[in-house]
Write a protein that holds these residues in place. Sequence first.
Motif, PDB file in Angstrom:
ATOM      1  N   VAL A  28     -30.042   9.780   5.739  1.00 58.64           N
ATOM      2  CA  VAL A  28     -31.091  11.832   5.879  1.00 58.64           C
ATOM      3  C   VAL A  28     -32.689  10.644   5.089  1.00 58.64           C
ATOM      4  O   VAL A  28     -32.442  10.353   4.208  1.00 58.64           O
ATOM      5  CB  VAL A  28     -30.642  12.417   5.070  1.00 58.64           C
ATOM      6  CG1 VAL A  28     -31.951  13.786   4.801  1.00 58.64           C
ATOM      7  CG2 VAL A  28     -29.152  12.973   5.516  1.00 58.64           C
ATOM      8  N   HIS A  29     -33.601  11.166   5.900  1.00 64.86           N
ATOM      9  CA  HIS A  29     -35.192  10.413   5.645  1.00 64.86           C
ATOM     10  C   HIS A  29     -35.599  11.936   4.726  1.00 64.86           C
ATOM     11  O   HIS A  29     -35.705  13.146   5.016  1.00 64.86           O
ATOM     12  CB  HIS A  29     -35.504  10.459   7.001  1.00 64.86           C
ATOM     13  CG  HIS A  29     -36.840  10.006   6.660  1.00 64.86           C
ATOM     14  ND1 HIS A  29     -38.464  10.388   7.331  1.00 64.86           N
ATOM     15  CD2 HIS A  29     -38.321   9.506   5.723  1.00 64.86           C
ATOM     16  CE1 HIS A  29     -39.378  10.189   6.959  1.00 64.86           C
ATOM     17  NE2 HIS A  29     -39.040   9.670   6.253  1.00 64.86           N
ATOM     18  N   ILE A  30     -35.826  11.365   3.576  1.00 64.26           N
ATOM     19  CA  ILE A  30     -36.772  12.323   2.459  1.00 64.26           C
ATOM     20  C   ILE A  30     -37.753  12.171   2.255  1.00 64.26           C
ATOM     21  O   ILE A  30     -37.790  10.815   1.819  1.00 64.26           O
ATOM     22  CB  ILE A  30     -35.963  13.285   1.282  1.00 64.26           C
ATOM     23  CG1 ILE A  30     -34.291  12.930   2.002  1.00 64.26           C
ATOM     24  CG2 ILE A  30     -37.496  13.882   0.379  1.00 64.26           C
ATOM     25  CD1 ILE A  30     -33.657  13.480   0.510  1.00 64.26           C
ATOM     26  N   SER A  31     -38.596  12.245   2.852  1.00 62.99           N
ATOM     27  CA  SER A  31     -40.304  12.390   2.932  1.00 62.99           C
ATOM     28  C   SER A  31     -41.379  13.491   1.582  1.00 62.99           C
ATOM     29  O   SER A  31     -41.142  14.931   1.412  1.00 62.99           O
ATOM     30  CB  SER A  31     -40.985  12.301   4.370  1.00 62.99           C
ATOM     31  OG  SER A  31     -42.815  12.393   3.563  1.00 62.99           O
ATOM     32  N   THR A  32     -41.676  13.360   0.375  1.00 63.62           N
ATOM     33  CA  THR A  32     -42.089  14.437  -0.531  1.00 63.62           C
ATOM     34  C   THR A  32     -43.138  14.972  -0.336  1.00 63.62           C
ATOM     35  O   THR A  32     -43.699  15.482   0.173  1.00 63.62           O
ATOM     36  CB  THR A  32     -42.546  14.108  -2.031  1.00 63.62           C
ATOM     37  OG1 THR A  32     -42.924  12.325  -2.007  1.00 63.62           O
ATOM     38  CG2 THR A  32     -40.629  13.590  -2.466  1.00 63.62           C
ATOM     39  N   GLY A  33     -43.945  14.084   0.509  1.00 61.17           N
ATOM     40  CA  GLY A  33     -45.782  13.916   1.557  1.00 61.17           C
ATOM     41  C   GLY A  33     -45.480  14.905   2.372  1.00 61.17           C
ATOM     42  O   GLY A  33     -45.860  16.383   2.883  1.00 61.17           O
ATOM     43  N   ASP A  34     -44.235  15.043   3.596  1.00 54.66           N
ATOM     44  CA  ASP A  34     -44.076  16.443   4.593  1.00 54.66           C
ATOM     45  C   ASP A  34     -43.219  17.154   4.310  1.00 54.66           C
ATOM     46  O   ASP A  34     -43.665  18.014   4.922  1.00 54.66           O
ATOM     47  CB  ASP A  34     -42.578  15.486   5.415  1.00 54.66           C
ATOM     48  CG  ASP A  34     -42.749  14.128   6.538  1.00 54.66           C
ATOM     49  OD1 ASP A  34     -44.163  13.861   6.246  1.00 54.66           O
ATOM     50  OD2 ASP A  34     -42.542  13.535   7.205  1.00 54.66           O
ATOM     51  N   LEU A  35     -42.174  17.117   2.936  1.00 51.94           N
ATOM     52  CA  LEU A  35     -42.058  18.033   1.975  1.00 51.94           C
ATOM     53  C   LEU A  35     -42.974  18.670   1.472  1.00 51.94           C
ATOM     54  O   LEU A  35     -42.817  20.312   2.052  1.00 51.94           O
ATOM     55  CB  LEU A  35     -41.085  18.077   1.611  1.00 51.94           C
ATOM     56  CG  LEU A  35     -40.019  17.106   1.547  1.00 51.94           C
ATOM     57  CD1 LEU A  35     -38.774  16.861   0.872  1.00 51.94           C
ATOM     58  CD2 LEU A  35     -38.992  18.526   2.540  1.00 51.94           C
ATOM     59  N   PHE A  36     -43.870  18.491   1.576  1.00 52.20           N
ATOM     60  CA  PHE A  36     -45.047  19.023   0.329  1.00 52.20           C
ATOM     61  C   PHE A  36     -45.659  19.650   1.761  1.00 52.20           C
ATOM     62  O   PHE A  36     -46.268  21.197   1.293  1.00 52.20           O
ATOM     63  CB  PHE A  36     -46.066  18.848  -0.278  1.00 52.20           C
ATOM     64  CG  PHE A  36     -45.766  17.999  -1.675  1.00 52.20           C
ATOM     65  CD1 PHE A  36     -45.096  18.719  -2.967  1.00 52.20           C
ATOM     66  CD2 PHE A  36     -45.480  16.716  -2.236  1.00 52.20           C
ATOM     67  CE1 PHE A  36     -44.640  19.045  -3.681  1.00 52.20           C
ATOM     68  CE2 PHE A  36     -45.148  16.282  -3.082  1.00 52.20           C
ATOM     69  CZ  PHE A  36     -45.235  17.642  -3.991  1.00 52.20           C
ATOM     70  N   SER A 132     -54.279  12.896  12.805  1.00 48.89           N
ATOM     71  CA  SER A 132     -53.610  13.605  11.696  1.00 48.89           C
ATOM     72  C   SER A 132     -53.172  15.066  11.468  1.00 48.89           C
ATOM     73  O   SER A 132     -52.467  15.549  10.937  1.00 48.89           O
ATOM     74  CB  SER A 132     -52.817  12.673  10.705  1.00 48.89           C
ATOM     75  OG  SER A 132     -53.950  12.717   9.375  1.00 48.89           O
ATOM     76  N   GLY A 133     -54.650  15.632  11.705  1.00 47.08           N
ATOM     77  CA  GLY A 133     -54.967  16.739  11.013  1.00 47.08           C
ATOM     78  C   GLY A 133     -54.974  16.939   9.930  1.00 47.08           C
ATOM     79  O   GLY A 133     -54.322  18.194   8.327  1.00 47.08           O
ATOM     80  N   ARG A 134     -54.577  15.526   8.834  1.00 46.57           N
ATOM     81  CA  ARG A 134     -54.316  15.312   7.290  1.00 46.57           C
ATOM     82  C   ARG A 134     -55.900  15.415   6.665  1.00 46.57           C
ATOM     83  O   ARG A 134     -56.717  14.764   6.862  1.00 46.57           O
ATOM     84  CB  ARG A 134     -53.611  14.627   7.291  1.00 46.57           C
ATOM     85  CG  ARG A 134     -52.427  14.693   7.080  1.00 46.57           C
ATOM     86  CD  ARG A 134     -51.021  13.327   6.673  1.00 46.57           C
ATOM     87  NE  ARG A 134     -51.372  12.757   5.098  1.00 46.57           N
ATOM     88  CZ  ARG A 134     -50.503  11.955   4.698  1.00 46.57           C
ATOM     89  NH1 ARG A 134     -49.750  11.765   5.048  1.00 46.57           N
ATOM     90  NH2 ARG A 134     -50.696  11.786   3.576  1.00 46.57           N
ATOM     91  N   ALA A 135     -56.147  16.075   5.623  1.00 53.92           N
ATOM     92  CA  ALA A 135     -57.058  16.078   4.662  1.00 53.92           C
ATOM     93  C   ALA A 135     -57.939  15.189   4.565  1.00 53.92           C
ATOM     94  O   ALA A 135     -58.806  14.197   3.765  1.00 53.92           O
ATOM     95  CB  ALA A 135     -57.900  17.974   4.334  1.00 53.92           C
ATOM     96  N   ASP A 136     -56.827  14.749   3.890  1.00 51.03           N
ATOM     97  CA  ASP A 136     -56.424  13.673   2.319  1.00 51.03           C
ATOM     98  C   ASP A 136     -56.537  11.630   2.857  1.00 51.03           C
ATOM     99  O   ASP A 136     -56.453  11.131   2.977  1.00 51.03           O
ATOM    100  CB  ASP A 136     -55.414  13.307   1.933  1.00 51.03           C
ATOM    101  CG  ASP A 136     -54.311  13.573   2.361  1.00 51.03           C
ATOM    102  OD1 ASP A 136     -53.839  13.523   4.051  1.00 51.03           O
ATOM    103  OD2 ASP A 136     -53.278  12.881   1.629  1.00 51.03           O
ATOM    104  N   ASP A 137     -56.591  12.489   4.908  1.00 43.32           N
ATOM    105  CA  ASP A 137     -56.565  11.024   5.865  1.00 43.32           C
ATOM    106  C   ASP A 137     -58.323  10.566   6.117  1.00 43.32           C
ATOM    107  O   ASP A 137     -58.570   9.757   6.621  1.00 43.32           O
ATOM    108  CB  ASP A 137     -55.655  11.062   6.846  1.00 43.32           C
ATOM    109  CG  ASP A 137     -54.057  10.365   6.406  1.00 43.32           C
ATOM    110  OD1 ASP A 137     -54.073  10.404   5.336  1.00 43.32           O
ATOM    111  OD2 ASP A 137     -53.402  10.832   7.288  1.00 43.32           O
ATOM    112  N   ALA A 138     -59.150  11.895   5.916  1.00 43.00           N
ATOM    113  CA  ALA A 138     -60.298  11.928   6.940  1.00 43.00           C
ATOM    114  C   ALA A 138     -61.402  11.675   6.474  1.00 43.00           C
ATOM    115  O   ALA A 138     -62.312  11.275   6.634  1.00 43.00           O
ATOM    116  CB  ALA A 138     -61.024  13.576   7.421  1.00 43.00           C
ATOM    117  N   ASN A 139     -61.055  11.581   4.786  1.00 47.50           N
ATOM    118  CA  ASN A 139     -62.328  11.012   3.967  1.00 47.50           C
ATOM    119  C   ASN A 139     -62.159   9.822   3.300  1.00 47.50           C
ATOM    120  O   ASN A 139     -61.129   9.541   2.418  1.00 47.50           O
ATOM    121  CB  ASN A 139     -62.299  12.019   2.784  1.00 47.50           C
ATOM    122  CG  ASN A 139     -63.395  12.649   1.802  1.00 47.50           C
ATOM    123  OD1 ASN A 139     -62.980  11.615   1.046  1.00 47.50           O
ATOM    124  ND2 ASN A 139     -63.676  13.605   1.714  1.00 47.50           N
TER     125      ASN A 139
END
Length: 190
Positions: A28-36, A132-139
């Motif tokens: 079972v893969h648990i990614s806390t980033g994905d959960l958030f 990715s649509g992730r704001a934290d990847d764009a800046n």
Amino acid sequence: MINIVIFGPPGAGKGTQSERLQSHYNLVHISTGDLFRAHIKGETKLGVEAKSYIDKGDLVPDSVTIGMLRDKVEDNPQANGFIFDGFPRTTPQADSLDALLNSLNKGINVCLSLQVSDEELVARLLNRGKTSGRADDANEAVIRNRLAVYQRETAPLKEFYAKQDKLADINGVGTIDEIFGRLCDAVDAH
Ligand code: AMP
């Protein structure tokens, strides 16, 4: 049961390789980033709180993160094992993960630490940010803060797993298949 921590800075390939490891070892893969991100999308109370930290590239407080992780582990009592992706990121998180698994008579088998240079990470994240649509990847300033937070808060955890003889350093540069092969060799050796 195999429990794996996949470890490394943002952009090291943890998510990509977790998908491969999940199906190869039936985990079972648990990614806390994905959960958030799911909480943010669902506009839950937890999501609203987490977003203010994530958008700046800071860590979400342990009190929030640890409870969310514990719930996810407890939701999967039949799991053959877990791959923890993006958790732990602080010493209290690592301690609480050990305590949680101990309470289930389990433990971490191996911590796979992906090594990638900072310049390669920034390039990978800016590239991912285009789709990715992730704001934290764009800046780039947010990306650099995430790397600094990693060095300050998270990298010291390598010592936590090294002391338990569970740390495997893995070269994170190469093709996805090459890196996956290195990860499997390390899992199989532990
Ligand atoms: P990731 O998808 O792993 O890159 O995580 C994205 C963001 O979610 C991070 O920059 C943090 O703001 C937050 N986050 C994810 N996992 C954790 C964690 N274990 N502890 C605190 N914050 C986290």
